[in-house]
Design an enzyme around this catalytic site. Structure first.
Site, mmCIF file in Angstrom:
data_model
loop_
_atom_site.group_PDB
_atom_site.id
_atom_site.type_symbol
_atom_site.label_atom_id
_atom_site.label_comp_id
_atom_site.label_asym_id
_atom_site.label_seq_id
_atom_site.Cartn_x
_atom_site.Cartn_y
_atom_site.Cartn_z
ATOM 1 N N LYS A 221 0.751 -1.188 0.088
ATOM 2 C CA LYS A 221 -0.042 0.014 0.015
ATOM 3 C C LYS A 221 1.021 1.324 -0.013
ATOM 4 C CE LYS A 221 -3.674 -0.338 2.488
ATOM 5 N NZ LYS A 221 -4.469 -0.657 3.772
ATOM 6 N N ARG B 46 -2.887 3.423 8.418
ATOM 7 C CA ARG B 46 -3.146 2.282 7.742
ATOM 8 C C ARG B 46 -2.057 1.188 7.576
ATOM 9 N NH1 ARG B 46 -6.715 3.675 2.918
ATOM 10 N NH2 ARG B 46 -7.873 5.176 3.581
ATOM 11 N N GLY C 132 -6.704 -10.322 6.424
ATOM 12 C CA GLY C 132 -6.486 -10.790 7.930
ATOM 13 C C GLY C 132 -6.185 -9.697 8.742
ATOM 14 N N MET D 51 -5.200 -5.971 10.719
ATOM 15 C CA MET D 51 -5.898 -5.012 11.298
ATOM 16 C C MET D 51 -5.728 -3.707 10.114
ATOM 17 S SD MET D 51 -4.634 -2.131 14.006
ATOM 18 C CE MET D 51 -4.426 -0.729 12.791
ATOM 19 N N ARG E 234 -3.845 -0.945 -5.814
ATOM 20 C CA ARG E 234 -3.161 -2.118 -5.913
ATOM 21 C C ARG E 234 -3.428 -3.041 -6.970
ATOM 22 N NH1 ARG E 234 -6.179 -4.535 -0.475
ATOM 23 N NH2 ARG E 234 -8.403 -4.016 -1.089
ATOM 24 N N HIS F 85 -15.697 -8.020 2.085
ATOM 25 C CA HIS F 85 -14.691 -8.872 2.323
ATOM 26 C C HIS F 85 -14.901 -10.295 1.821
ATOM 27 C CE1 HIS F 85 -13.154 -11.846 5.481
ATOM 28 N NE2 HIS F 85 -12.056 -10.801 5.567
ATOM 29 N N ARG G 49 -2.789 -48.312 -16.970
ATOM 30 C CA ARG G 49 -2.717 -49.293 -15.851
ATOM 31 C C ARG G 49 -3.740 -50.210 -16.445
ATOM 32 N NH1 ARG G 49 -3.018 -44.571 -12.123
ATOM 33 N NH2 ARG G 49 -1.668 -44.677 -10.591
ATOM 34 N N ARG H 42 1.766 -49.995 -18.826
ATOM 35 C CA ARG H 42 2.162 -50.549 -18.022
ATOM 36 C C ARG H 42 1.739 -52.022 -18.049
ATOM 37 N NH1 ARG H 42 1.552 -48.801 -11.996
ATOM 38 N NH2 ARG H 42 -0.334 -49.827 -12.205
ATOM 39 N N GLU I 191 10.113 -47.232 -8.622
ATOM 40 C CA GLU I 191 9.174 -46.948 -7.650
ATOM 41 C C GLU I 191 9.832 -47.486 -6.236
ATOM 42 O OE1 GLU I 191 4.900 -48.029 -9.081
ATOM 43 O OE2 GLU I 191 6.404 -49.320 -10.140
ATOM 44 N N SER J 135 10.062 -44.138 -15.586
ATOM 45 C CA SER J 135 9.042 -43.432 -15.280
ATOM 46 C C SER J 135 9.043 -43.195 -13.852
ATOM 47 C CB SER J 135 7.809 -43.713 -15.934
ATOM 48 O OG SER J 135 6.782 -43.170 -15.513
ATOM 49 N N GLY K 197 7.345 -43.756 -10.622
ATOM 50 C CA GLY K 197 6.136 -43.985 -9.832
ATOM 51 C C GLY K 197 6.163 -43.386 -8.476
ATOM 52 N N THR K 198 5.852 -42.284 -8.271
ATOM 53 C CA THR K 198 5.984 -41.712 -6.991
ATOM 54 C C THR K 198 5.309 -41.908 -5.957
ATOM 55 O OG1 THR K 198 5.159 -39.479 -8.370
ATOM 56 C CG2 THR K 198 7.699 -39.507 -7.743
ATOM 57 N N ASN K 199 4.196 -42.593 -6.219
ATOM 58 C CA ASN K 199 3.254 -43.011 -5.251
ATOM 59 C C ASN K 199 3.866 -43.999 -4.435
ATOM 60 O OD1 ASN K 199 1.399 -41.190 -6.614
ATOM 61 N ND2 ASN K 199 0.512 -43.314 -7.678
ATOM 62 N N ASP K 200 4.408 -45.088 -5.118
ATOM 63 C CA ASP K 200 5.028 -46.287 -4.702
ATOM 64 C C ASP K 200 6.418 -45.649 -3.990
ATOM 65 O OD1 ASP K 200 3.819 -48.619 -4.283
ATOM 66 O OD2 ASP K 200 3.454 -48.580 -6.547
ATOM 67 N N CYS L 77 4.680 -40.498 -13.452
ATOM 68 C CA CYS L 77 3.350 -40.774 -13.492
ATOM 69 C C CYS L 77 2.648 -41.146 -12.185
ATOM 70 C CB CYS L 77 3.057 -42.009 -14.501
ATOM 71 S SG CYS L 77 3.995 -43.594 -13.810
ATOM 72 N N TYR M 215 8.741 -35.302 -19.537
ATOM 73 C CA TYR M 215 7.632 -35.004 -19.013
ATOM 74 C C TYR M 215 6.937 -35.425 -17.895
ATOM 75 C CZ TYR M 215 6.947 -40.123 -19.155
ATOM 76 O OH TYR M 215 6.713 -41.338 -18.629
HETATM 77 C C1 PEP Z 1 2.910 -45.043 -8.682
HETATM 78 O O1 PEP Z 1 3.410 -45.949 -7.897
HETATM 79 O O2 PEP Z 1 3.397 -44.005 -8.584
HETATM 80 C C2 PEP Z 1 2.231 -45.399 -9.846
HETATM 81 C C3 PEP Z 1 2.188 -44.435 -10.751
HETATM 82 O O3 PEP Z 1 1.624 -46.791 -9.851
HETATM 83 P P1 PEP Z 1 0.343 -47.146 -8.867
HETATM 84 O O4 PEP Z 1 -0.172 -45.785 -8.282
HETATM 85 O O5 PEP Z 1 -0.416 -47.632 -9.950
HETATM 86 O O6 PEP Z 1 0.836 -47.976 -7.905
HETATM 87 MG MG MG Z 2 3.206 -47.908 -8.366
#
Ligand code: PEP
Ligand code: MG
Length: 924
Positions: free
Chosen positions: A34, A104, A113, A115, A348, A471, A594, A650, A784, A803, A805-808, A871, A891
């Site tokens: 401000k 101000r 949030g 005063m 602003r 607000h 899958r 896969r 993975e 690739s 597999g960041t979940n596992d 993925c 990618y």
């Molecule tokens: C993973 O593990 O990130 C993955 C893409 O495989 P899935 O979720 O099927 O185990």
């Molecule tokens: Mg997996």
């Protein structure tokens, strides 16, 4: 040595710039957004009342010293006050010609949030008398005084506003007044006395009569408010650093309530709801600024000003245009007209809906104000997500209308459709949403900064008061929560916890559907639909620009065989319909199909079960032969939809017991059959139960799945590879370009790949030879298991692509069960800051991310320019996408619905780290 500067006058911007190294962001950091803009407007000759800024550094020094202002700060404030006195010819504390100022708050980033403002500082019993004489308008003077006492009480001393409002209402009722404008000087004087009494009662102090004392208390209260709960909550929600501190702007008062040649208003230079280039705002004749913002009086549309004050309006329009040209951004301005003279009190960058953000970015490029790159950076990836938010089914909405279910209508403050149960206060709304997992609509007469936690937890917001700049509207737009404000027909009874419109009562817990796009509110639950991306022309344009940016050669460093262009966005899609949607959303490949999902379909599952339970290779092969045509048809559909793009398929991943009935329910069935003496089905069920028991594993996620299963039972993946290559060959024969990539899941050791991959490659070659076609293909693996990442150099000798597999990989790196952690402890971990964020949502760059980076570098050393992507769920998360760009992935692959978000996030990553920019390309 020159003295440390804690205070800058508005006309000292050049000094501030020199002090922070000529960097505008640093100026904003020092003077607050401000303050910096008030000084900037002063510099470009926009009329701003004289004033000065006490810096964020002063605030931080004050807070660090336990509430003691730094040495010389007050002296500098006094000197600046003197300078203002000189400029205005008025004197602070003088009854003859009193200088009044506002105080101000203003942090680097605007924070609802915090005063806010105390007006009319400098008034006391004596100066008020002086002001009354000077203006010849005692009503105005005493109203100004009571406003100061009220604001001082609320804002500086934290006394609830109701304490003051109740007195005002009581007085009006007693006198039979309908509106504030009917009150006269004696009324205000009496009320002010009672207000002073409230301060005495609540705080056991007298309202300070010394103007400097008022200014001191107000300034320190602003500093203190930086650490107030509301401000801390807001910063946590908006991701603003707690270290920044707030500045305080002290500005000469100008009055919009000095008669019919005065007025005040707030406006956006473009429509913040849809982005159209028209002035949008509220205006009030003969009123003070807070009357507009608080929604106390019914405001007029800004266009009314064109009729009531045509010349000033023209001047205002020209200033708005100038500000847009100067800032190259849509502005949100506050202004006051005092006796015909226009003053700008604030500018602003305006908050806006996602729809408006896209429209404004694309328009501003067309107007030559900004570049394509800037346009792309102006829209946050998550805003794209909001544009793909559900809407109500038009048919259902019509029907609800016809059935008389439309309950109310208000201002369409923040778009999107929300369905939920009604709650009337922020705490309950938050509790019901977080603890009871309910969808919540928060309903209030109006909202205040105290309510933000409830608003953030709600699916939708409804208020009965306030306008497009209230607000509720501003906060909802910022966070993408659908919101309707000012639905004035709604009568809210907070005590009875219900609301009514023409006698129709909605009680706490009842369902409501809120259409933030149209402003309509309906009783009950209305079905919603996904919006159509193809119809959002501006968004499509912006996403095309994002793709262009990502495709720029040499936007990334190309060390170690890393790609030189930015990220591509691929999609996780199992079925042709998903693939078509992904492609229409801009996906450039399929990063994960899958295959096992197809096994679960009704007509296939019995065949899959027969295959699993087969007692000998012949019956197993027979079942697999039955499955092959299904799989082939699935893959043909995918290849057709993705003509010319890579498709990663896969091979089967989950443990086989997932395709069989659950052990406990089978046991129950067997017991029931036994009790019934039903011997007909019993033997079959018992045999099935035995097989299921035989497959039982204590840790199935770490058990016989992925490549391990393929090694133990290669027939399944052999069938799959045959189906993939037959499908590809059939489709290629139709002159469609195919690029199959076969992905082996869960590899942990190179020997696993060495065992299975050559067998599968042989099948690929056999099929191509038999069909007399040839096309490029790849065999690769998912990363993975941490060991795979650690031995990437070895694995890359066999695998042609990786690739993540960041979940596992997250599950195995942290040792958290991905199926249980969120329910059991992870959310608490995040809430209590044990973890900075949920690692299943955003890549843990320090742990999992280090493994990824090592894997990429080692993999590409062994196989230069190897294709590497991601993925896991993280592939659609903007922060993770930024990380993937930095470590050199080719990618990211995410669900089709996230593809547009990911395209924009990929472009942001490319622009932020483009070669030559100051940011590091290395992982922190
Ligand atoms: C993973 O593990 O990130 C993955 C893409 O495989 P899935 O979720 O099927 O185990
Ligand atoms: Mg997996």
């Amino acid at each position: 040595m020159t003295e440390k500067k804690w205070v800058y006058r508005f006309d000292e911007l050049a000094i501030a710039e020199a002090d922070v190294g000529e960097d505008w962001e640093a100026v904003r950091g020092l003077l607050g957004g401000k303050g910096a803009n008030l000084a900037e407007m002063t510099r470009i000759n926009v009329p701003v009342p004289p004033g000065f800024i006490v810096t964020t550094e002063a605030c931080n020094a004050y807070l660090a010293a336990g509430g003691n202002p730094p040495e010389r700060m007050w002296d500098q404030i006094h000197t600046s006050l003197k300078q203002i006195e000189k400029e205005t010819g008025k004197t602070f504390g003088s009854a003859a010609n009193p200088l009044l100022v506002s105080c101000r708050s203003g942090a680097k980033f605007s924070m609802p949030g915090m005063m806010d403002t105390v007006l009319n500082i400098g008034l006391n019993d004596e100066t008020t008398r002086g002001l009354a004489e000077l203006t010849g308008d005692p009503g105005f003077a005493y109203d100004a005084y009571r406003r100061l006492v009220q604001m001082f009480g609320c804002v500086v001393l934290s006394i609830p506003d109701e304490a003051f409002e109740d007195i005002l209402e009581e007085h009006k009722e007693a006198k039979g007044f309908k509106s504030d404008t009917e009150l006269e000087a004696e009324d205000w004087e009496g009320i002010t006395q009672r207000f002073k009494g409230i301060i005495q009662d609540h705080k056991q102090i007298e309202f300070p009569q010394k103007p400097l004392e008022q200014l001191r208390m107000a300034t320190q209260a602003v500093f203190d408010s930086w650490n107030g709960k509301r401000a801390v909550d807001y910063r946590n929600a908006a991701g603003i650093s707690h270290e920044l501190g707030t500045a305080v702007s002290i500005v000469t008062m100008v009055f919009g309530n000095m008669g019919n040649d005065s007025g005040t208003g707030v406006a956006f230079t473009r429509n913040p709801a849809n982005g159209k280039k028209v002035l949008y705002g509220d205006y009030l004749l003969n009123a003070q600024g807070e009357d507009v913002v608080a929604g106390i009086r019914n405001t007029s549309h800004i266009n009314v000003m064109a009729e009531e004050m045509p010349e000033t309006y023209q001047q205002f329009v020209a200033i708005c245009e100038r500000l847009e040209q100067h800032y190259r951004e849509m502005q949100d301005v506050e202004f006051t007209i005092e006796r015909g003279k226009l003053w700008m009190l604030q500018t602003r960058n305006g908050k806006r809906t996602a729809k408006a953000a896209v429209q404004i970015a694309v328009d501003m490029f067309a107007e030559g104000l900004i570049s394509k790159e800037e346009a792309v950076l102006r829209v946050k990836p998550e805003q794209v997500n909001i544009l793909l938010h559900p809407q109500f089914e038009p048919q259902a909405e019509k029907q609800a209308e016809a059935d008389g279910l439309r309950y109310a209508n208000g201002v369409n403050a923040s778009p999107g459709a929300a369905v939920g149960r009604v709650y009337f206060d922020a705490d309950t709304a938050e509790r019901m949403a977080k603890k009871e997992h309910q969808d919540v609509i928060m309903v209030r007469p109006f909202t205040k900064p105290d309510d933000v936690h409830g608003m953030l937890a709600a699916k939708g917001i409804l208020t009965s008061e306030g306008g497009a700049t209230s607000h509720a509207a501003v906060v909802a737009r910022q966070f993408g929560v659908p919101c309707v404000v000012g639905a004035s027909a709604v009568n809210i009874d907070l005590k009875a916890r219900q609301m009514s419109v023409n006698g129709v009562v909605v009680s706490e817990g009842d369902w409501l559907s809120v259409n933030g796009t149209s402003g309509d509110v309906y009783l009950g639950q209305m079905p919603t639909i996904e919006p159509v991306l193809e119809e959002q022309t501006e968004l499509l344009t912006l996403l095309d620009w994002a793709d262009e940016i990502c495709a720029t050669e040499d936007i990334r460093l190309a060390e170690n065989g890393h790609p030189r262009r930015g990220l591509q966005v691929w999609a996780n899609a199992d079925y042709p319909a998903d693939a078509r949607r992904a492609r229409s959303y801009g996906a450039q490949g399929i990063g994960l199909c899958r295959t096992e999902h197809m096994f679960f379909e009704q007509e296939r599952l019995p065949i899959v079960q027969r295959m699993i339970l087969a007692e000998n290779p012949v019956t197993r092969q027979a079942a697999l032969d039955e499955l092959l045509p299904f799989q082939r048809a699935d893959f043909e559909g995918l290849f057709e939809a993705m003509d010319g793009c890579p498709v990663i398929i896969r091979l089967i991943d989950p443990p086989l017991h997932e395709f069989l009935p659950d052990k406990d329910s089978l046991l129950e069935e067997v017991v029931t059959l036994r009790l019934q003496g039903n011997t007909n089905d019993l033997a079959a069920k018992e045999a099935l139960l035995e097989s299921v028991k035989g497959m039982h594993e204590s840790n199935p996620m770490m058990g016989l799945r992925g490549v391990r299963l393929s090694i133990m039972m290669p027939e399944i993946v052999e069938m799959q590879v045959r189906a993939i290559f037959e499908a590809a060959a059939n489709v290629a024969a139709k002159n469609i370009q195919v690029f199959p990539e076969v992905m082996i899941p869960l590899t942990g050791h190179i020997n696993e790949l060495k065992f299975i991959q050559p067998r599968l490659e042989q099948i690929a070659d056999e099929v191509m030879a038999a069909k007399s076609v040839a096309f490029d293909y790849k065999f690769g693996t998912m990363i993975e298991v941490p060991r795979a990442a650690l031995t990437a150099a070895e694995i890359a000798e066999v695998a042609e692509f990786f690739s993540f597999g960041t979940n596992d990989l997250t599950q195995m790196t942290y040792g958290y069960s991905r199926d249980d952690a969120e329910a059991n402890f992870l959310l608490k971990y995040v809430e209590d800051d044990i973890l900075p964020e949920n690692p299943f949502q955003s890549v843990d760059t320090h742990g999992v991310g280090r493994l990824m980076q090592m894997c990429v570098d080692d993999g590409r050393k062994a196989r230069p320019e190897m294709e590497i992507g991601i993925c896991g769920e993280h592939g659609g998360d903007p922060a993770s996408i930024d990380f993937c760009h930095r470590i050199g992935l080719n990618y990211v692959s995410c669900s089709p619905f996230r593809v547009p978000v990911a395209r924009l996030a990929a472009a942001h990553a490319a622009l932020k780290q483009r070669v030559g920019s100051s940011e590091s390309v290395l992982v922190d």
